[in-house]
Design a protein around this motif. Structure first.
Motif, PDB file in Angstrom:
ATOM      1  N   ASP A 205       0.828  -1.212   0.000  1.00 52.79           N
ATOM      2  CA  ASP A 205       0.000   0.000   0.000  1.00 52.79           C
ATOM      3  C   ASP A 205       0.862   1.262   0.000  1.00 52.79           C
ATOM      4  N   CYS A 206       1.932   1.256   0.761  1.00 54.18           N
ATOM      5  CA  CYS A 206       2.828   2.419   0.768  1.00 54.18           C
ATOM      6  C   CYS A 206       3.444   2.640  -0.602  1.00 54.18           C
ATOM      7  N   ILE A 207       3.883   1.576  -1.230  1.00 56.97           N
ATOM      8  CA  ILE A 207       4.501   1.713  -2.549  1.00 56.97           C
ATOM      9  C   ILE A 207       3.477   2.203  -3.568  1.00 56.97           C
ATOM     10  N   MET A 208       2.257   1.706  -3.457  1.00 63.25           N
ATOM     11  CA  MET A 208       1.223   2.156  -4.388  1.00 63.25           C
ATOM     12  C   MET A 208       0.905   3.634  -4.175  1.00 63.25           C
ATOM     13  N   LEU A 209       0.860   4.040  -2.918  1.00 64.69           N
ATOM     14  CA  LEU A 209       0.544   5.438  -2.613  1.00 64.69           C
ATOM     15  C   LEU A 209       1.692   6.385  -2.975  1.00 64.69           C
ATOM     16  N   PHE A 210       2.902   6.006  -2.589  1.00 66.82           N
ATOM     17  CA  PHE A 210       4.027   6.934  -2.740  1.00 66.82           C
ATOM     18  C   PHE A 210       4.802   6.743  -4.037  1.00 66.82           C
ATOM     19  N   GLY A 211       4.766   5.556  -4.601  1.00 67.68           N
ATOM     20  CA  GLY A 211       5.573   5.286  -5.789  1.00 67.68           C
ATOM     21  C   GLY A 211       4.759   5.124  -7.054  1.00 67.68           C
ATOM     22  N   LEU A 212       3.477   4.829  -6.892  1.00 67.71           N
ATOM     23  CA  LEU A 212       2.648   4.591  -8.069  1.00 67.71           C
ATOM     24  C   LEU A 212       1.455   5.536  -8.133  1.00 67.71           C
ATOM     25  N   ARG A 213       1.437   6.503  -7.242  1.00 71.39           N
ATOM     26  CA  ARG A 213       0.423   7.547  -7.339  1.00 71.39           C
ATOM     27  C   ARG A 213      -0.997   7.003  -7.221  1.00 71.39           C
ATOM     28  N   ARG A 214      -1.165   5.980  -6.411  1.00 69.79           N
ATOM     29  CA  ARG A 214      -2.510   5.489  -6.129  1.00 69.79           C
ATOM     30  C   ARG A 214      -3.000   6.208  -4.883  1.00 69.79           C
ATOM     31  N   LEU A 215      -3.619   7.357  -5.081  1.00 69.68           N
ATOM     32  CA  LEU A 215      -3.958   8.210  -3.939  1.00 69.68           C
ATOM     33  C   LEU A 215      -5.091   7.647  -3.088  1.00 69.68           C
ATOM     34  N   ASN A 216      -5.723   6.606  -3.583  1.00 69.95           N
ATOM     35  CA  ASN A 216      -6.779   5.967  -2.792  1.00 69.95           C
ATOM     36  C   ASN A 216      -6.234   4.891  -1.843  1.00 69.95           C
ATOM     37  N   ALA A 217      -4.965   4.519  -1.978  1.00 65.17           N
ATOM     38  CA  ALA A 217      -4.398   3.484  -1.102  1.00 65.17           C
ATOM     39  C   ALA A 217      -4.377   3.972   0.345  1.00 65.17           C
ATOM     40  N   TYR A 218      -4.626   3.069   1.267  1.00 65.99           N
ATOM     41  CA  TYR A 218      -4.736   3.445   2.687  1.00 65.99           C
ATOM     42  C   TYR A 218      -3.872   2.505   3.537  1.00 65.99           C
ATOM     43  N   PRO A 219      -2.574   2.780   3.606  1.00 71.88           N
ATOM     44  CA  PRO A 219      -1.681   1.890   4.367  1.00 71.88           C
ATOM     45  C   PRO A 219      -2.008   1.941   5.856  1.00 71.88           C
ATOM     46  N   VAL A 220      -2.087   0.774   6.470  1.00 76.12           N
ATOM     47  CA  VAL A 220      -2.367   0.701   7.907  1.00 76.12           C
ATOM     48  C   VAL A 220      -1.150   0.163   8.645  1.00 76.12           C
ATOM     49  N   ASP A 221      -0.412   1.061   9.264  1.00 75.09           N
ATOM     50  CA  ASP A 221       0.715   0.672  10.106  1.00 75.09           C
ATOM     51  C   ASP A 221       0.259   0.730  11.567  1.00 75.09           C
ATOM     52  N   THR A 222       1.193   0.609  12.474  1.00 68.71           N
ATOM     53  CA  THR A 222       0.794   0.568  13.892  1.00 68.71           C
ATOM     54  C   THR A 222       0.154   1.888  14.336  1.00 68.71           C
ATOM     55  N   TRP A 223       0.615   3.010  13.777  1.00 72.93           N
ATOM     56  CA  TRP A 223       0.058   4.314  14.166  1.00 72.93           C
ATOM     57  C   TRP A 223      -1.384   4.459  13.688  1.00 72.93           C
ATOM     58  N   ILE A 224      -1.586   4.144  12.416  1.00 71.57           N
ATOM     59  CA  ILE A 224      -2.927   4.258  11.845  1.00 71.57           C
ATOM     60  C   ILE A 224      -3.865   3.272  12.525  1.00 71.57           C
ATOM     61  N   PHE A 225      -3.355   2.103  12.800  1.00 75.59           N
ATOM     62  CA  PHE A 225      -4.202   1.105  13.449  1.00 75.59           C
ATOM     63  C   PHE A 225      -4.638   1.595  14.830  1.00 75.59           C
ATOM     64  N   LYS A 226      -3.705   2.126  15.572  1.00 77.43           N
ATOM     65  CA  LYS A 226      -4.055   2.637  16.902  1.00 77.43           C
ATOM     66  C   LYS A 226      -5.062   3.780  16.803  1.00 77.43           C
ATOM     67  N   ALA A 227      -4.900   4.619  15.776  1.00 79.70           N
ATOM     68  CA  ALA A 227      -5.790   5.777  15.626  1.00 79.70           C
ATOM     69  C   ALA A 227      -7.194   5.360  15.182  1.00 79.70           C
ATOM     70  N   ASN A 228      -7.299   4.321  14.380  1.00 82.74           N
ATOM     71  CA  ASN A 228      -8.575   3.953  13.764  1.00 82.74           C
ATOM     72  C   ASN A 228      -9.277   2.771  14.429  1.00 82.74           C
ATOM     73  N   GLN A 229      -8.554   2.076  15.280  1.00 85.43           N
ATOM     74  CA  GLN A 229      -9.064   0.831  15.853  1.00 85.43           C
ATOM     75  C   GLN A 229     -10.328   1.055  16.692  1.00 85.43           C
ATOM     76  N   THR A 230     -11.299   0.167  16.513  1.00 80.65           N
ATOM     77  CA  THR A 230     -12.493   0.162  17.357  1.00 80.65           C
ATOM     78  C   THR A 230     -12.813  -1.291  17.702  1.00 80.65           C
ATOM     79  N   ALA A 231     -13.912  -1.487  18.415  1.00 77.34           N
ATOM     80  CA  ALA A 231     -14.303  -2.853  18.779  1.00 77.34           C
ATOM     81  C   ALA A 231     -14.596  -3.679  17.526  1.00 77.34           C
TER      82      ALA A 231
END
Length: 272
Positions: A205-231
């Motif tokens: 997802d990171c490569i698609m977003l940053f290297g292939l200009r796929r602006l819809n890609a949504y990489p989920v790393d530990t930071w994003i997971f912590k921010a978005n996580q719900t039950a």
DNA sequence: ATCCAGGCAGATG
DNA sequence: CATCTGCATGGA
């Protein structure tokens, strides 16, 4: 060497460079940075509402910083999401760069289960050891140069178990890159990336977003997971699926606002 | 000292 | 298909 300018309202140098999409930059003074991409470099300075860019390749860096892209519209779109308002206001000068696909692939293989500071150090050592020496800096190693590296050498640079991934992927990457240059759909792109050693769902997802200009890609790393996580959203994959749909065409930009805000807020303990 | 960082590969339910 | 484990390294 030429210098050109761009308004700083939607180009926050520090936010753009420190939000984890690139690893080769250095701060040389207050509001003054140098960015390296492949064998090129650009100096940036913010002064009085304008970013001044100084480089030997203006055309390359106009494209690299995507200066024709309308971030005012993106900000307008995402600030309307209640849960994004603070993050967008905090990071509205972030731009997603048009980076070299090859450099992005290598960099994000190194990024796995690693922290940004250490990723930067490893990549710098890679450049010094294998890259071509320019005037007073080193270019990112070409794929040929990197193919000459042994696993032991790579480990000595601190790559740990990623040394084997880099070693193997440099052998298969040229074919993959040429396939990726063709006009193919996202699913195929993703499949090609996942076939490379060291590239899993998040790095793809990171490569698609940053290297292939796929602006819809949504990489989920530990930071994003912590921010978005719900039950309900209790796995990275569920978070990715839910938010890439919710944020739509430019979900990746929204993701950058969240990522930057989450990291920054935890550093300063909360506001701004 | 344990935990964590822009997770992945390989093995096992 | 989903979930579990081991993993290099260095800073907090």
């Amino acid at each position: 060497m030429t210098t050109f300018t761009y308004p700083s309202e939607y180009f926050d140098i520090e936010a753009t460079l420190t939000c984890g999409q690139l690893f080769r930059y250095e701060k040389i003074a207050e509001k003054e940075y140098v960015v390296y991409s492949m064998d090129k470099r650009c100096r940036l300075r913010e002064d009085n509402g304008a970013v001044l860019l100084t480089t030997e390749d203006e055309e390359y860096f106009r494209n690299y910083f995507d200066l024709a892209f309308p971030y005012d519209e993106i900000v307008k779109r995402y600030v309307a999401f209640p849960e994004l308002e603070k993050a967008v206001k905090h990071g509205k000068g972030i731009r997603i760069l048009r980076q070299s696909l090859y450099e992005t692939v290598i960099s994000f293989i190194i990024s796995a289960n690693n922290n940004i500071k250490r990723i930067q150090g490893i990549i710098n050592r890679l450049c010094v050891k294998y890259g071509t020496k320019m005037d007073d800096y080193y270019a990112f190693p070409t794929i040929k140069q990197l193919q000459a590296a042994t696993v032991e050498e790579l480990k000595a640079l601190g790559l740990g178990y990623r040394a084997q991934y880099i070693y193997e992927t440099t052998k298969t990457l040229e074919a993959a890159l040429s396939e990726l240059q063709e006009n193919i759909d996202e699913e195929k792109e993703r499949k090609i990336l996942l076939s490379q050693k060291g590239i899993g769902p998040k790095v793809a997802d990171c490569i698609m977003l940053f290297g292939l200009r796929r602006l819809n890609a949504y990489p989920v790393d530990t930071w994003i997971f912590k921010a978005n996580q719900t039950a309900e959203l209790n796995t990275p994959q569920k978070v990715r699926e839910y938010y890439s749909r919710r944020y739509g065409e430019y979900a990746g930009i929204a993701q950058q606002y969240i990522f930057h805000y989450a990291r920054n807020a935890s550093k300063n303990g909360g506001e701004e």
